[in-house]
Write an enzyme that holds these catalytic residues in place. Structure first.
Site, PDB file in Angstrom:
ATOM      1  N   ARG A   1       0.622  -1.144  -0.034  1.00  0.00           N
ATOM      2  CA  ARG A   1      -0.162   0.026   0.043  1.00  0.00           C
ATOM      3  C   ARG A   1       0.855   1.278   0.169  1.00  0.00           C
ATOM      4  NH1 ARG A   1      -2.073  -4.010   2.954  1.00  0.00           N
ATOM      5  NH2 ARG A   1      -4.310  -4.609   2.585  1.00  0.00           N
TER       6      ARG A   1
ATOM      7  N   HIS B   1      -1.125  -2.577  -4.694  1.00  0.00           N
ATOM      8  CA  HIS B   1      -0.680  -3.588  -5.679  1.00  0.00           C
ATOM      9  C   HIS B   1      -0.656  -2.962  -7.122  1.00  0.00           C
ATOM     10  CE1 HIS B   1      -0.332  -6.315  -2.377  1.00  0.00           C
ATOM     11  NE2 HIS B   1      -1.397  -6.835  -2.493  1.00  0.00           N
TER      12      HIS B   1
ATOM     13  N   HIS C   1       2.859 -12.902  -5.297  1.00  0.00           N
ATOM     14  CA  HIS C   1       1.829 -12.919  -4.441  1.00  0.00           C
ATOM     15  C   HIS C   1       1.236 -14.544  -4.126  1.00  0.00           C
ATOM     16  CE1 HIS C   1      -1.711 -11.785  -2.104  1.00  0.00           C
ATOM     17  NE2 HIS C   1      -1.053 -10.340  -2.143  1.00  0.00           N
TER      18      HIS C   1
ATOM     19  N   ASP D   1      -1.484  -9.096   8.660  1.00  0.00           N
ATOM     20  CA  ASP D   1      -1.062  -8.832   7.485  1.00  0.00           C
ATOM     21  C   ASP D   1      -0.221  -7.601   7.806  1.00  0.00           C
ATOM     22  OD1 ASP D   1      -1.503  -8.070   4.751  1.00  0.00           O
ATOM     23  OD2 ASP D   1      -3.674  -7.266   5.305  1.00  0.00           O
TER      24      ASP D   1
ATOM     25  N   GLU E   1       5.508 -12.648   1.406  1.00  0.00           N
ATOM     26  CA  GLU E   1       5.594 -11.734   0.251  1.00  0.00           C
ATOM     27  C   GLU E   1       6.557 -11.145   0.497  1.00  0.00           C
ATOM     28  OE1 GLU E   1       1.851  -9.268  -0.843  1.00  0.00           O
ATOM     29  OE2 GLU E   1       1.127 -10.810   0.868  1.00  0.00           O
TER      30      GLU E   1
END
Length: 358
Positions: free
Chosen positions: A84, A109, A183, A257, A321
C-alpha cells in the site's frame, strides 16, 4: 530419451484473442513449477511430502477463466508497487504523484490494472540443467499514473532438486518508484486439501515488524519489537496459536497482515520457514528484500472457487511476500523504492522445499 525439463502450451485466451501460455519447469522427481504469461502467475507448484507423494501447494485456478474473472492476486507478480501507498499519493522530484485509490483510502498492488492483470511476453526458455523461463513486461510512462517507462524482466528457474528461484529486474528512463513481489497463497498440506494454515508452523527471521493503522498503513513510528507480542515467530510456532488474541494490531489486520523487517542489505538469506504438520512439507523462503509481508488469508471469504472446485475460505492459505516496506515513498526513514535511470532494481527470492525427517 530423457524427459523434457520444460513444456509449453496454451492455457487460455484473453477476450481480445491473445493467447495466454503456460510453461512447466521440472526438477527432481515430481517437482514442478507451472507459470502462465498472464500476470506472470505461478499457477502451480508441485512439491514432495514426507510419504513420497507430490501435491500442488499454491492456491489458484485450474483454468484461465478463474484468473480473469476475479482479481485476487493468486500467484501473481505484483507491481509497480506491491502493498500500500497512503492515500495513493507520494512526492518525487518535487512533484506530487496521485495514484488510483483502490483499497479503502489507499493505493494497493499497482492500482486498478497492475502487473497482475497484464499479459507478459515469454522472452526466453532455458532447457539446461537448471530449467528456466524469462518473462518481460514494459510498463509505459504514465501507466496507472506512475512516472517513467519501466522495463521489467522476471526469471523463474529450478535451481535445485526441489528449489524454485525467482529473479526480477527493472530499469527506467526517468526517476520512478518500484516494488515487486510474488503473491502466491501457500497451503503446504495441498491447495485442495481443505485444511487450514493455522496449524502450519511458521518461523520468521525478524526482530521487528511494522505496526499498522486500521487501513493497513504503517504507523508514524519506528518498527516495533516482536518480543512479547503475537508477532514473535523467531522460534517456530503455529500460525493460529495467538491469532485470536485481543491485540490491537491483530484487530487492524484482521489477523496477520504485517511487514516484518528483515534488514537484508541486498544479500540473499533465510527469511521464513513454514512446515505443514500432516504432509511434513517444509518450505524455506530466502530473499534479498528488506521486508516480508506475512498475510494469513484474512480476506478470503468463501465467495471464490479455486482448484478442484473448492471454495477458498479464510485461513485456507497464507502469503509470504518479500518486498520493500509499504508506504516507503512517503517514509524517508524506510528503505527507498526509488529507481533512477542507469540503475537496476533487483529482487531475488528462493522457495526451497524439503520434508520432515522421520
Amino acid at each position: 530419451m530423457a524427459a523434457s525439463t520444460i513444456t509449453r502450451d496454451v492455457f487460455g485466451t484473453l477476450p481480445d484473442g491473445r493467447e495466454v501460455e503456460r510453461v512447466v519447469l521440472r526438477g527432481e522427481g515430481g517437482f514442478e513449477a507451472r507459470i502462465i504469461s498472464y500476470g506472470a502467475v505461478l499457477q502451480a507448484l508441485i512439491a514432495p511430502d514426507a510419504n513420497g507423494g507430490y501435491d500442488d501447494v499454491v492456491v489458484g485456478h485450474d483454468a484461465f477463466a478463474g484468473y480473469l474473472a476475479e482479481r485476487k492476486f493468486l500467484g501473481a507478480t505484483v507491481g509497480r508497487y506491491a502493498n500500500r501507498i497512503a492515500k495513493g499519493q507520494f512526492s518525487l522530484q518535487g512533484e506530487t504523484v496521485q495514484l488510483a485509490v483502490n483499497n479503502g483510502p489507499n493505493a494497493l498492488h499497482g492500482g486498478l490494472e497492475g502487473f497482475d492483470r497484464k499479459l507478459w511476453e515469454i522472452a526466453d526458455i532455458d532447457e539446461g540443467a537448471e530449467p528456466a523461463v524469462t518473462l518481460t513486461y514494459v510498463s509505459p510512462h504514465g501507466e496507472e499514473n506512475y512516472p517513467g517507462r519501466l522495463d521489467v524482466r522476471l526469471t523463474y528457474r529450478i535451481t535445485g532438486p526441489t528449489e524454485l528461484s525467482l529473479l526480477m529486474e527493472a530499469r527506467t528512463d526517468r526517476p520512478t518508484i518500484v516494488n515487486l513481489t510474488n503473491h502466491s497463497f501457500f497451503n503446504l498440506e495441498g491447495a485442495t486439501s481443505g485444511t487450514s494454515i493455522l496449524d502450519h508452523h511458521l518461523m520468521v527471521a525478524a526482530e521487528q515488524f511494522l505496526p499498522i493503522d486500521a487501513t493497513a498503513i504503517p504507523l508514524p513510528e519506528p518498527p516495533r519489537s516482536v518480543a512479547g507480542t503475537p508477532f514473535d515467530f523467531r522460534k517456530p510456532r503455529p500460525v493460529g496459536e495467538r491469532i485470536h488474541e485481543g491485540d490491537p494490531q491483530l484487530r487492524n489486520g484482521r489477523g496477520y497482515d504485517h511487514t516484518y523487517c528483515l534488514g537484508r542489505d541486498g544479500k540473499l538469506a533465510l527469511a521464513a520457514r513454514l512446515e505443514a504438520p500432516r504432509s511434513g512439507r517444509i518450505m524455506e523462503l530466502l530473499t534479498d528484500q528488506p521486508g516480508l509481508q506475512v498475510y494469513s488469508g484474512n480476506y478470503l471469504d468463501g465467495t471464490m472457487s479455486g482448484k478442484g472446485g473448492k471454495l477458498i475460505r479464510q485461513s485456507d492459505a497464507m502469503c509470504l511476500e518479500p518486498h520493500i516496506w509499504p508506504d516507503a515513498p512517503n517514509r524517508p526513514d524506510f528503505p527507498s523504492p526509488r529507481l533512477d535511470p542507469g540503475g537496476v532494481y533487483r529482487h531475488h527470492t528462493v522457495y526451497r522445499f524439503s520434508v520432515r525427517s522421520p
